[in-house]
Design a protein around this motif. Structure first.
Motif, PDB file in Angstrom:
ATOM      1  N   VAL A 189      37.338 114.609  -8.577  1.00 26.02           N
ATOM      2  CA  VAL A 189      36.700 115.930  -8.547  1.00 26.02           C
ATOM      3  C   VAL A 189      37.063 116.682  -7.268  1.00 26.02           C
ATOM      4  CG1 VAL A 189      34.463 117.115  -8.385  1.00 26.02           C
ATOM      5  CG2 VAL A 189      34.838 115.364 -10.132  1.00 26.02           C
ATOM      6  N   ILE A 190      36.985 116.008  -6.123  1.00 24.56           N
ATOM      7  CA  ILE A 190      37.302 116.658  -4.848  1.00 24.56           C
ATOM      8  C   ILE A 190      38.759 117.111  -4.826  1.00 24.56           C
ATOM      9  CG2 ILE A 190      37.511 116.307  -2.347  1.00 24.56           C
ATOM     10  CD1 ILE A 190      34.615 116.541  -3.340  1.00 24.56           C
ATOM     11  N   MET A 191      39.671 116.252  -5.248  1.00 26.91           N
ATOM     12  CA  MET A 191      41.085 116.616  -5.241  1.00 26.91           C
ATOM     13  C   MET A 191      41.366 117.770  -6.194  1.00 26.91           C
ATOM     14  SD  MET A 191      44.007 116.278  -3.898  1.00 26.91           S
ATOM     15  CE  MET A 191      43.761 114.823  -2.914  1.00 26.91           C
ATOM     16  N   ALA A 192      40.839 117.707  -7.407  1.00 26.51           N
ATOM     17  CA  ALA A 192      41.073 118.782  -8.380  1.00 26.51           C
ATOM     18  C   ALA A 192      40.471 120.096  -7.888  1.00 26.51           C
ATOM     19  CB  ALA A 192      40.492 118.399  -9.735  1.00 26.51           C
ATOM     20  N   ALA A 193      39.273 120.045  -7.330  1.00 31.07           N
ATOM     21  CA  ALA A 193      38.642 121.274  -6.823  1.00 31.07           C
ATOM     22  C   ALA A 193      39.460 121.866  -5.675  1.00 31.07           C
ATOM     23  CB  ALA A 193      37.207 120.982  -6.366  1.00 31.07           C
ATOM     24  N   SER A 194      39.983 121.013  -4.814  1.00 32.21           N
ATOM     25  CA  SER A 194      40.750 121.510  -3.673  1.00 32.21           C
ATOM     26  C   SER A 194      42.085 122.120  -4.089  1.00 32.21           C
ATOM     27  CB  SER A 194      40.964 120.397  -2.641  1.00 32.21           C
ATOM     28  OG  SER A 194      41.818 119.413  -3.154  1.00 32.21           O
ATOM     29  N   LEU A 195      42.628 121.691  -5.218  1.00 32.68           N
ATOM     30  CA  LEU A 195      43.887 122.243  -5.709  1.00 32.68           C
ATOM     31  C   LEU A 195      43.696 123.419  -6.662  1.00 32.68           C
ATOM     32  CD1 LEU A 195      45.780 118.893  -6.391  1.00 32.68           C
ATOM     33  CD2 LEU A 195      46.115 120.459  -4.464  1.00 32.68           C
ATOM     34  N   ALA A 203      42.665 106.156  -2.924  1.00 26.23           N
ATOM     35  CA  ALA A 203      43.976 105.517  -3.042  1.00 26.23           C
ATOM     36  C   ALA A 203      44.380 105.390  -4.502  1.00 26.23           C
ATOM     37  CB  ALA A 203      43.949 104.146  -2.373  1.00 26.23           C
ATOM     38  N   GLU A 204      43.438 105.010  -5.385  1.00 22.14           N
ATOM     39  CA  GLU A 204      43.736 104.893  -6.810  1.00 22.14           C
ATOM     40  C   GLU A 204      44.116 106.239  -7.393  1.00 22.14           C
ATOM     41  OE1 GLU A 204      40.421 103.096  -8.772  1.00 22.14           O
ATOM     42  OE2 GLU A 204      40.491 101.332  -7.498  1.00 22.14           O
ATOM     43  N   THR A 205      43.411 107.297  -6.977  1.00 26.12           N
ATOM     44  CA  THR A 205      43.702 108.636  -7.474  1.00 26.12           C
ATOM     45  C   THR A 205      45.097 109.070  -7.048  1.00 26.12           C
ATOM     46  OG1 THR A 205      41.379 109.213  -7.370  1.00 26.12           O
ATOM     47  CG2 THR A 205      42.928 111.037  -7.458  1.00 26.12           C
ATOM     48  N   LYS A 206      45.444 108.840  -5.782  1.00 28.24           N
ATOM     49  CA  LYS A 206      46.762 109.215  -5.288  1.00 28.24           C
ATOM     50  C   LYS A 206      47.851 108.459  -6.051  1.00 28.24           C
ATOM     51  CE  LYS A 206      49.586 109.536  -1.188  1.00 28.24           C
ATOM     52  NZ  LYS A 206      49.768 109.213   0.202  1.00 28.24           N
ATOM     53  N   GLN A 207      47.651 107.181  -6.283  1.00 22.81           N
ATOM     54  CA  GLN A 207      48.629 106.383  -7.005  1.00 22.81           C
ATOM     55  C   GLN A 207      48.810 106.925  -8.419  1.00 22.81           C
ATOM     56  OE1 GLN A 207      47.479 102.325  -7.721  1.00 22.81           O
ATOM     57  NE2 GLN A 207      49.576 101.687  -8.083  1.00 22.81           N
ATOM     58  N   GLY A 208      47.724 107.293  -9.087  1.00 20.98           N
ATOM     59  CA  GLY A 208      47.808 107.832 -10.436  1.00 20.98           C
ATOM     60  C   GLY A 208      48.567 109.144 -10.476  1.00 20.98           C
ATOM     61  N   GLN A 209      48.391 109.976  -9.440  1.00 18.00           N
ATOM     62  CA  GLN A 209      49.103 111.247  -9.399  1.00 18.00           C
ATOM     63  C   GLN A 209      50.595 111.025  -9.210  1.00 18.00           C
ATOM     64  OE1 GLN A 209      47.300 113.406  -6.218  1.00 18.00           O
ATOM     65  NE2 GLN A 209      45.400 113.693  -7.306  1.00 18.00           N
ATOM     66  N   THR A 231      54.682 118.725 -12.262  1.00 17.99           N
ATOM     67  CA  THR A 231      55.626 119.541 -11.518  1.00 17.99           C
ATOM     68  C   THR A 231      55.008 120.751 -10.831  1.00 17.99           C
ATOM     69  OG1 THR A 231      56.141 120.738 -13.539  1.00 17.99           O
ATOM     70  CG2 THR A 231      57.544 118.863 -12.994  1.00 17.99           C
ATOM     71  N   SER A 232      53.805 121.146 -11.151  1.00 16.68           N
ATOM     72  CA  SER A 232      53.178 122.290 -10.503  1.00 16.68           C
ATOM     73  C   SER A 232      51.735 121.959 -10.169  1.00 16.68           C
ATOM     74  CB  SER A 232      53.218 123.517 -11.426  1.00 16.68           C
ATOM     75  OG  SER A 232      52.288 123.355 -12.480  1.00 16.68           O
ATOM     76  N   VAL A 233      51.136 122.786  -9.320  1.00 14.89           N
ATOM     77  CA  VAL A 233      49.735 122.578  -8.949  1.00 14.89           C
ATOM     78  C   VAL A 233      48.853 122.662 -10.187  1.00 14.89           C
ATOM     79  CG1 VAL A 233      47.817 123.447  -7.560  1.00 14.89           C
ATOM     80  CG2 VAL A 233      50.104 123.410  -6.602  1.00 14.89           C
ATOM     81  N   ASP A 234      49.135 123.610 -11.070  1.00 12.13           N
ATOM     82  CA  ASP A 234      48.348 123.729 -12.307  1.00 12.13           C
ATOM     83  C   ASP A 234      48.459 122.456 -13.150  1.00 12.13           C
ATOM     84  OD1 ASP A 234      47.494 126.270 -11.634  1.00 12.13           O
ATOM     85  OD2 ASP A 234      49.026 127.270 -12.848  1.00 12.13           O
ATOM     86  N   ASP A 235      49.670 121.863 -13.179  1.00 11.15           N
ATOM     87  CA  ASP A 235      49.859 120.602 -13.915  1.00 11.15           C
ATOM     88  C   ASP A 235      49.061 119.470 -13.274  1.00 11.15           C
ATOM     89  OD1 ASP A 235      51.541 121.848 -15.715  1.00 11.15           O
ATOM     90  OD2 ASP A 235      53.390 121.096 -14.783  1.00 11.15           O
ATOM     91  N   ASP A 246      42.724 126.282  -6.321  1.00 12.18           N
ATOM     92  CA  ASP A 246      43.104 127.609  -5.836  1.00 12.18           C
ATOM     93  C   ASP A 246      44.602 127.848  -5.945  1.00 12.18           C
ATOM     94  OD1 ASP A 246      44.082 125.988  -3.804  1.00 12.18           O
ATOM     95  OD2 ASP A 246      42.884 126.903  -2.216  1.00 12.18           O
ATOM     96  N   GLY A 247      45.340 126.839  -6.464  1.00  7.66           N
ATOM     97  CA  GLY A 247      46.774 126.994  -6.672  1.00  7.66           C
ATOM     98  C   GLY A 247      47.615 126.607  -5.475  1.00  7.66           C
ATOM     99  N   LYS A 248      46.990 126.200  -4.387  1.00  2.66           N
ATOM    100  CA  LYS A 248      47.739 125.807  -3.189  1.00  2.66           C
ATOM    101  C   LYS A 248      48.024 124.320  -3.249  1.00  2.66           C
ATOM    102  CE  LYS A 248      45.765 129.523  -0.541  1.00  2.66           C
ATOM    103  NZ  LYS A 248      44.688 129.898   0.321  1.00  2.66           N
ATOM    104  N   VAL A 249      49.225 123.946  -2.830  1.00  2.00           N
ATOM    105  CA  VAL A 249      49.688 122.573  -2.959  1.00  2.00           C
ATOM    106  C   VAL A 249      48.917 121.615  -2.056  1.00  2.00           C
ATOM    107  CG1 VAL A 249      51.669 121.040  -2.678  1.00  2.00           C
ATOM    108  CG2 VAL A 249      51.990 123.324  -3.617  1.00  2.00           C
ATOM    109  N   MET A 250      48.596 122.022  -0.866  1.00  2.00           N
ATOM    110  CA  MET A 250      47.931 121.137   0.085  1.00  2.00           C
ATOM    111  C   MET A 250      46.462 121.517   0.246  1.00  2.00           C
ATOM    112  SD  MET A 250      49.974 118.836   1.144  1.00  2.00           S
ATOM    113  CE  MET A 250      49.053 118.197   2.507  1.00  2.00           C
TER     114      MET A 250
END
Length: 159
Positions: free
Chosen positions: A23-29, A73-79, A85-89, A31-35
């Motif tokens: 949830v935190i990672m998806a919410a932070s992305l 760590a599990e979330t990062k590995q899954g990504q 290929t895009s932030v929306d993806d 806005d369309g920004k990569v980081m």
């Protein structure tokens, strides 16, 4: 009835306990920004910790204090494996993972515990997207249309 860790298989636990990080990672992305910014991650993390303190009997929220780093760590590995290929993806992939994790939590948690989890996750997502404005030094619009859309989609998944 209070749900315990033992009521989950190891696989179910890994899936459900990844929810906060997803949830935190998806919410932070959203806005369309990569980081994601440190402020975004900090805002979401503070809400999650406060939610764990508010609901001391909720097994998944308590896991935040004990295993949040493992879930990240599990979330990062899954990504990395999915390779969108895009932030929306990436956000769409994360929403799919959130949906799967919610299904596991829904199957194991008592209704009250699920409502508590929903409340805290929505608070965290809202804190992340409202962290600063889009203009210079945080001025301007606080929440973009894409962030508002993300929170609405998350609320629907958690309903």
């Amino acid at each position: 009835m209070v749900t315990t860790r033992e009521q989950f298989t190891d696989e179910q636990w890994a899936e459900a306990s990844a929810l906060p990080a997803l949830v935190i990672m998806a919410a932070s992305l959203s806005d369309g920004k990569v980081m994601p910014s440190i402020r975004e991650l900090k805002a979401g993390g503070e809400v999650l910790v406060a939610g764990a303190a508010r609901y001391p009997d909720n097994v998944l929220l308590q896991h935040l204090k004990d295993g949040a780093e493992a879930a990240k760590a599990e979330t990062k590995q899954g990504q990395e494996q999915a390779g969108p290929t895009s932030v929306d993806d990436v956000v769409a992939t994360l929403l799919g993972q959130i949906e799967e994790s919610v299904a596991v939590a829904r199957g194991r948690l008592a209704a009250e515990e699920l409502a508590q989890l929903r409340e805290v996750l929505l608070e965290a997502a809202t804190a992340v997207v409202a962290r600063l404005g889009g203009g210079f030094m945080g001025s301007g619009e606080k929440v973009t249309e894409s962030e508002t859309s993300f929170v609405a989609r998350l609320a629907a998944l958690l309903a």
